[in-house]
Design an enzyme around this catalytic site. Sequence first.
Site, short mmCIF file in Angstrom:
data_model
loop_
_atom_site.label_atom_id
_atom_site.label_comp_id
_atom_site.label_asym_id
_atom_site.label_seq_id
_atom_site.Cartn_x
_atom_site.Cartn_y
_atom_site.Cartn_z
N PRO A 157 0.83 -1.21 0.00
CA PRO A 157 0.00 0.00 0.00
C PRO A 157 0.86 1.26 0.00
CG PRO A 157 -0.86 -1.59 1.56
CD PRO A 157 0.46 -2.14 1.08
N TYR A 158 1.89 1.26 0.84
CA TYR A 158 2.80 2.41 0.91
C TYR A 158 3.50 2.61 -0.43
CZ TYR A 158 6.66 5.31 2.67
OH TYR A 158 7.56 6.33 2.87
N ALA A 159 4.02 1.50 -1.00
CA ALA A 159 4.73 1.61 -2.28
C ALA A 159 3.78 2.12 -3.38
CB ALA A 159 5.34 0.27 -2.67
N SER A 161 1.35 4.13 -3.03
CA SER A 161 1.17 5.57 -2.85
C SER A 161 2.39 6.34 -3.35
CB SER A 161 0.87 5.90 -1.39
OG SER A 161 2.03 5.83 -0.59
#
Length: 290
Positions: A157-159, A161
């Site tokens: 999820p972070y990647a 974004s």
Amino acid sequence: MNDLVRSALVTGASTGIGRACVEKFVAEGWQVFASVRKGEDGERLKAEIGEAVVPLIFDVTDGPAIAHAADQMREALMGATLGALVNNAGIAVAGPLLHLPIEEMEKQMDVNVTGQLRVVQAFGPLLGADRSLSGAPGRIVNISSVAGFSAAPFVVPYACSKFALEAFTQGLRRELTPYGIDVVAINPGPIATPIWDKAESVDPEQYAHTDYIKPIRRLVNYMLERGRGGLPPSAVADAVWAAVTSPKPKLNTIVTPEPFTQWLLGIMPRRMADRLITKRLGLTPDALEP
Ligand code: NAD
């Protein structure tokens, strides 16, 4: 405001990289609008860093609060342009994609991507898209990540974004060219900030019922270790300062304690990188319990 003094807006200024940016810009003689979510954090920054800090209270998911802050800034700037916008506020959501609650992904994208858009729409005019203002156009520096180039398992999820923020940076730069507003990204690797301790709040045990629990535990420990051994946030603040002040800033500045690994990952065939990463985390078919 005296138009010889330039000013910057740093979002997510209460801790970590954002706070280090505020310190750097104030030390260089700039006025800094520091966005925080709690009034007391703004007062603390002012007391600790100085009167050149002007707190603005908003959450990057709150459109009306951002618009109100932009009005306050317009008044304070008295017709001058804003010199720099540092889009730093961000969160890191982790979890295996097969099992991740959908709301977690939505929250990740809302803060790290749509949040940056809300801020750009509100403050872009003050950077010089409003052509009635006087002074040189400002610059936008987006705090991306090395996760904007390569997605580690369980922090996808972070990647996502940060990959999206890379596209946002590139496209926004092209769209803002007529206004002379340059847009670049900084890509930190592990930096010792509270974000890593927040990673502890991602309780791996919520995935205890899945096949992934062992590799997730391994990854959480690895992330915490790397984060705490990361570079100081001032290293990123120095890169941000260079991006704002150099005549021709780099489009992406990588700031990492592991430049060689980063370079290697960049040139390695992708299947080879897959094998290396999955082996390291124990994400191989033979690692599954029967
Ligand atoms: P941090 O947790 O100390 O700082 C994040 C800041 O964002 C905090 O001030 C927090 O209050 C603010 N924030 C979070 N959600 C917000 C919201 N909805 N609205 C407004 N503000 C909000 O962590 P940090 O490491 O200093 O992170 C800053 C930026 O650097 C983030 O974008 C992060 O992705 C990026 N980054 C950090 C690292 C690292 O290793 N620490 C590496 C690469 C990129």
